[in-house]
Enzyme design. Structure first.
Site, mmCIF file in Angstrom:
data_model
loop_
_atom_site.group_PDB
_atom_site.id
_atom_site.type_symbol
_atom_site.label_atom_id
_atom_site.label_comp_id
_atom_site.label_asym_id
_atom_site.label_seq_id
_atom_site.Cartn_x
_atom_site.Cartn_y
_atom_site.Cartn_z
ATOM 1 N N TYR A 143 19.288 -21.859 22.667
ATOM 2 C CA TYR A 143 20.484 -21.975 21.830
ATOM 3 C C TYR A 143 20.234 -23.029 20.769
ATOM 4 C CZ TYR A 143 25.298 -22.597 20.302
ATOM 5 O OH TYR A 143 26.428 -22.662 19.540
ATOM 6 N N ASP A 235 13.839 -28.504 19.426
ATOM 7 C CA ASP A 235 15.276 -28.717 19.356
ATOM 8 C C ASP A 235 15.652 -29.609 20.536
ATOM 9 O OD1 ASP A 235 17.979 -28.729 19.227
ATOM 10 O OD2 ASP A 235 18.224 -26.543 19.138
ATOM 11 N N LYS A 264 24.377 -34.310 19.623
ATOM 12 C CA LYS A 264 24.969 -34.811 20.861
ATOM 13 C C LYS A 264 24.845 -36.344 21.029
ATOM 14 C CE LYS A 264 25.403 -30.284 22.619
ATOM 15 N NZ LYS A 264 24.533 -29.128 22.615
HETATM 16 C C1 LIG Z 1 24.552 -27.986 21.418
HETATM 17 C C2 LIG Z 1 23.263 -27.504 20.871
HETATM 18 C C3 LIG Z 1 23.122 -27.125 19.515
HETATM 19 C C4 LIG Z 1 24.304 -27.024 18.594
HETATM 20 O O1 LIG Z 1 24.881 -28.263 18.344
HETATM 21 P P1 LIG Z 1 26.402 -28.299 17.796
HETATM 22 O O2 LIG Z 1 26.651 -29.754 17.579
HETATM 23 O O3 LIG Z 1 27.248 -27.680 18.846
HETATM 24 O O4 LIG Z 1 26.418 -27.517 16.541
HETATM 25 C C5 LIG Z 1 21.870 -26.806 19.053
HETATM 26 N N1 LIG Z 1 20.793 -26.853 19.864
HETATM 27 C C6 LIG Z 1 20.890 -27.190 21.153
HETATM 28 C C7 LIG Z 1 19.659 -27.236 21.993
HETATM 29 C C8 LIG Z 1 22.125 -27.512 21.702
HETATM 30 O O5 LIG Z 1 22.225 -27.818 22.999
#
Ligand SMILES: *Cc1c(COP(=O)(O)O)cnc(C)c1O
Length: 447
Positions: A143, A235, A264
């Site tokens: 994701y 990521d 985050k």
């Molecule tokens: C939460 C998440 C995102 C998206 O971040 P948002 O602040 O919700 O847009 C992208 N990559 C990873 C791995 C995530 O866990």
């Protein structure tokens, strides 16, 4: 458990917000989610006054829990009282950038944005701009936020948008492969090597049940991208400043990507994202380069202060020691409970992340030689062939039982777990051993 207030609030919300929520996963709880009134340490209290041990922690950002330590609170409040933002640079942005550069191996320069989605969107544009190539390889089930280039399903021969509203032409440039599958990745590079701008991967598949890389997989990604002059993008929106402490998952695994995305935790609970990496690559962003990147709220002083104070607090206190120790205690306790109650299920996670995947099959027999506190993909473990290696393996688990039966049984006992089988759960600095033990009791009861 009374839930009148939450029901009434959801009733109102349904009239004015699609699905009654501002982010889809929040409505995964049926028939309706509870509304949170406030946080308290490692707990949340809902609109009806019910208290829960909170292992969701904002879905990742809240490393310190709900009660921010005094210096973190003071930093946030001072910034907010001096006027929220200016459209001109501030010192605190430089401070946080220096902090990240000092601690994260891959990061020489960094650009702050406002969400993880924005970070991965900009990182993909950066990789395409830097390499002059269009294709991006992603992991099935990975994701990367709500962005056009990565909301893709299928496989590399037949990628399709996974959402309405995305032109098929976008998906053509995205090549999904299974996580932990060297053969599939090799095949994609043989076919498209000269067109691949980057491999974009979470170092741990952290949004899909938590899947640990098999030994050598991340090293393999590093090598194959280098061989083909493609970039390796990690990521670390979830794993950043959580797995591997201040050095992030890349330091834990000893694999250095070209570019890293953050989100985050780096904003200390406020909206944030960031793209860091080798200077010559990140310099391609405007104004130093010609890959357009901008944002009214980017580097927001209140967010920067929250991030800086949070990470500084973590550097100066036993934060990672605490959350990793409780994470270990949870996973070890769960491993024992599963042996007794549900031997086919798998405990996953590392550091302060944990989850039980309701896998359907196991090796049988005792626990001899098994990972003791969460699957680390040890090839010598008797469970090795049964532990999830990729998203398809997690998807085959008893996801409906998890969501419809198990989640509610935990909630009844005052334990707030993430909304479905796929989202990770997180330990914070505010959690206690008592929270862990209560939670283990509840699992024993619910499984
Ligand atoms: C939460 C998440 C995102 C998206 O971040 P948002 O602040 O919700 O847009 C992208 N990559 C990873 C791995 C995530 O866990």
């Amino acid at each position: 458990m009374n839930d009148e207030q939450s029901r009434a609030l959801y009733d109102r919300a349904l009239s004015v917000m699609p699905g009654g929520v501002n982010s889809a996963v929040r409505a995964a709880i049926e028939p309706y989610p509870f509304f949170v009134r406030k946080g308290d340490g490692g707990h949340v209290i809902d609109a009806d006054g019910n208290r829960y041990v909170d292992w969701v922690m904002g879905l990742g950002p809240l490393l310190l829990g709900h009660d921010l330590p005094e210096p973190v609170q003071a930093g946030i409040q001072r910034r907010a009282s001096e006027g929220p933002m200016y459209g001109a640079p501030t010192e605190v942005e430089v401070d946080l950038a220096e902090f990240v550069v000092r601690h994260v191996p891959s990061v020489e320069k960094i650009r702050f944005v406002n969400s993880g989605t924005e970070a991965t969107t900009s990182a993909v544009r950066l990789a395409r701009g830097y390499t002059g190539r269009d294709k991006v390889v992603v992991m099935q089930g990975g994701y990367h936020g709500a962005q056009e280039s990565t909301l893709v399903e299928g496989d590399h021969e037949n990628p399709k948008p996974s959402s309405a509203g995305i032109p098929a032409a976008f998906a053509e440039h995205t090549l999904p492969v299974p996580f932990n599958d060297e053969a599939a990745m090799t095949e994609v590079f043989e076919e498209h090597g000269d067109d691949i701008a980057a491999v974009l991967a979470e170092p741990i598949l952290a949004n899909y049940g938590i899947v640990h890389p098999v030994p050598g997989y991340l090293e393999f990604l590093r090598e194959i991208t280098e061989e083909h002059d493609a970039l390796l993008l990690f990521d670390e929106v979830i794993t950043g400043f959580r797995v591997g402490g201040l050095g992030c998952a890349q330091s834990e695994f000893g694999v250095t990507p070209d570019v890293t995305t953050f989100g985050k935790i780096v904003g200390g609970g406020f909206p944030v994202g960031a793209i860091g990496g080798r200077a010559e690559i990140v310099e391609q962003f405007t104004p130093s380069g010609d890959v357009f990147q901008a944002g009214t709220f980017s580097g927001h002083p209140v967010t920067m202060a929250a991030g800086l104070e949070t990470l500084t607090f973590a550097a100066e206190n036993d934060v990672y020691e605490h959350v990793d120790r409780l994470g270990e205690r949870l996973r070890a306790g769960l491993t024992e409970i599963l042996a007794d109650r549900a031997p086919n299920y798998t405990v996953v996670g590392t550091g302060s992340m944990f989850k039980v995947v309701f896998t359907r099959e196991g090796p049988g027999g005792g626990r001899e030689g098994h990972c003791e506190a969460g699957c680390t993909q040890n090839p010598d473990c008797p469970r090795y062939d049964y532990c999830p290696k990729n998203a398809a393996d997690v998807k085959r688990a008893e996801t409906e039982r998890w969501r419809r039966i198990f989640w509610g049984k935990m909630k009844e006992q005052g334990i707030f777990l993430s909304q479905n089988q796929f989202e990770s759960q997180f330990v914070s600095y505010a959690h206690t051993e008592e929270d862990v033990d209560r939670t283990l009791e509840a699992y024993r009861e619910a499984l």
